[in-house]
Design an enzyme around this catalytic site. Sequence first.
Site, short mmCIF file in Angstrom:
data_model
loop_
_atom_site.label_atom_id
_atom_site.label_comp_id
_atom_site.label_asym_id
_atom_site.label_seq_id
_atom_site.Cartn_x
_atom_site.Cartn_y
_atom_site.Cartn_z
N SER A 25 0.82 -1.22 0.00
CA SER A 25 0.00 0.00 0.00
C SER A 25 0.85 1.27 0.00
O SER A 25 1.86 1.37 0.70
CB SER A 25 -0.89 0.00 1.24
OG SER A 25 -1.67 1.17 1.28
N ASN A 73 8.81 8.94 5.13
CA ASN A 73 7.70 9.62 4.46
C ASN A 73 6.68 10.12 5.46
O ASN A 73 6.46 9.52 6.50
CB ASN A 73 7.06 8.72 3.41
CG ASN A 73 5.88 7.93 3.95
OD1 ASN A 73 4.76 8.45 4.07
ND2 ASN A 73 6.13 6.68 4.30
N ASN A 131 -5.65 -0.73 7.96
CA ASN A 131 -4.44 -0.02 8.37
C ASN A 131 -4.65 0.56 9.77
O ASN A 131 -5.23 1.63 9.92
CB ASN A 131 -4.14 1.07 7.32
CG ASN A 131 -2.93 1.90 7.65
OD1 ASN A 131 -2.26 1.67 8.66
ND2 ASN A 131 -2.63 2.87 6.81
N CYS A 134 -0.86 3.56 10.54
CA CYS A 134 -0.27 4.72 9.85
C CYS A 134 0.28 5.72 10.86
O CYS A 134 -0.48 6.25 11.68
CB CYS A 134 -1.29 5.42 8.96
SG CYS A 134 -0.52 6.81 8.09
N LYS A 169 -3.15 -4.81 9.22
CA LYS A 169 -1.75 -4.40 9.05
C LYS A 169 -1.21 -3.79 10.33
O LYS A 169 -1.71 -2.78 10.81
CB LYS A 169 -1.65 -3.41 7.90
CG LYS A 169 -0.22 -3.02 7.59
CD LYS A 169 -0.11 -2.38 6.24
CE LYS A 169 1.31 -1.99 5.92
NZ LYS A 169 1.42 -1.36 4.60
N ILE A 195 5.54 -5.34 8.43
CA ILE A 195 5.21 -4.20 9.27
C ILE A 195 4.89 -2.96 8.43
O ILE A 195 5.30 -2.87 7.27
CB ILE A 195 6.40 -3.85 10.22
CG1 ILE A 195 7.66 -3.56 9.41
CG2 ILE A 195 6.60 -4.92 11.24
CD1 ILE A 195 8.87 -3.09 10.25
N THR A 197 5.47 1.33 8.65
CA THR A 197 6.75 2.04 8.82
C THR A 197 7.10 2.30 10.29
O THR A 197 6.24 2.29 11.16
CB THR A 197 6.69 3.39 8.07
OG1 THR A 197 5.54 4.10 8.53
CG2 THR A 197 6.62 3.19 6.58
N GLY A 247 8.75 -5.05 4.56
CA GLY A 247 9.74 -4.18 5.18
C GLY A 247 11.11 -4.38 4.55
O GLY A 247 11.79 -5.34 4.88
N THR A 270 8.84 0.30 -0.71
CA THR A 270 9.79 1.32 -1.13
C THR A 270 10.60 0.92 -2.38
O THR A 270 10.90 1.78 -3.21
CB THR A 270 10.75 1.63 0.06
OG1 THR A 270 9.94 2.02 1.17
CG2 THR A 270 11.72 2.73 -0.27
#
Length: 308
Positions: A25, A73, A131, A134, A169, A195, A197, A247, A270
Site C-alpha cells: 500500500s 515519508n 491499516n 499509519c 496491518k 510491518i 513504517t 519491510g 519502497t
Amino acid sequence: MKLCVELAPHNQRGLHLQNPVMAASGTVGYGTEYAKVVDIERLGAIVCKGTTLSPRQGNPQPRLAETASGLLNSVGLQNIGIEALIKEKAPIWAAWRVPVIVNIAGKSIEEYAELSRRLEGVAGVSGIEVNVSCPNVAQGGMDFGQSPQAAAKVTSAVKSETTLPVIVKLTPNVADIAQIALAVAEAGADALSLINTVVGLAIDIAGRRPFLGGISGGLSGPAIKPIALYMVYRVYQAVNIPIIGCGGICCGDDALEFIMAGATAVQIGTANLVNPNAPLEVLEGIERFMEREGMEDIAELVGVAKAP
Ligand SMILES: Cc1cc2nc3c(=O)[nH]c(=O)nc-3n(C[C@H](O)[C@H](O)[C@H](O)COP(=O)(O)O)c2cc1C
C-alpha cells in the site's frame, strides 16, 4: 512448481494468490499508473493506497526524506476517498485478473466499519487491508494498532460488516507486536500484514527545524528489514493465521528470508519507488531458488527457520 498461496483459508470467499508477491500500500497508488509500466497480471496481488471516508489532501510538503538505506515519508494518507475509489477505480480492477486489496484507514472504529460496509459487494475488490498502523496522521491510524484491545475492536467491527477477507496491518511501533497480533487474530482477522513504517525524524540543519512538513515520518526500505523480519518471526510463533511479511524487501533472497521466518506472502513497498519491476524480480528470485533447490511447493519454506 507450485507458487500459489491462500491468505484467507478460513474465509468463505478465500484470498487466493497465484504467487506470494504483492505490491504494498502507498507505493503503487491504485495500480492504474503502475499497470502502464509493469505487467501487473504477473503479481500475486496489489494493495491500493490507504483510503478514508472523505478525500484527504495529506500533509504539507516536504513529505519525503531519503535516509541511509531507507526513506522517511509523511504523506499523511492523501487519497481520493472511498466514494471515488468505488466509482472510478473498482470498475477498472474488475477487469483485472490480479486481486486488488483495499487498504482502509479511519479516525474511529465506526469509520472503519463504515468503510467496510461500503466495500461489501463491490466488483473488483478482493479483500480489505485494515491499516491500524499509519504513523502520519493526527487522529486514529497508529493509535488503534498500539493497543491490543483497540486493534481487536477495529478488527471485530470490520469483520461484522464484510464477507471479504480481512487482513490487519500491524505497526512495529509497539513494545510487543505478538500481543497485538494475538488479539487481532482472536478477533477474527483472516491474515496479518507486517510491518508498517517505523516512526522517525529528520532535521533540516540550515533551517534548524524538523525537515518534514508532517514533522515526524515513517521509515521504510532496507533500513527496516531486520526489524520487520524479527517481528514476522515473533508473530509466527504466536498466531496460526497467514502472515504477509513487509519491510525492506528488494530481491528474491530478502523475500525468502521473510518466508522462512514465517510469512506466507510478502509485500514490496519502497523498492517500487526505485525500480517498478522490483516485485517481478523478487518473484523471479524466489523461482530460481526453488528450482536450484529442487522444490515443488513454496509452502514447504514457510517458517522453516526455527531456532534449534
Ligand atoms: C510513500 C509511502 C506511502 C505509504 N502509504 C501507506 C498507506 O497508505 N497505507 C499503509 O498501510 N501503508 C503505507 N505505507 C507503508 C508500506 O505499505 C510498507 O508497509 C512499508 O513502507 C514497509 O515496507 P517497505 O520497506 O517495502 O517499503 C507507505 C509507505 C511509503 C514509503
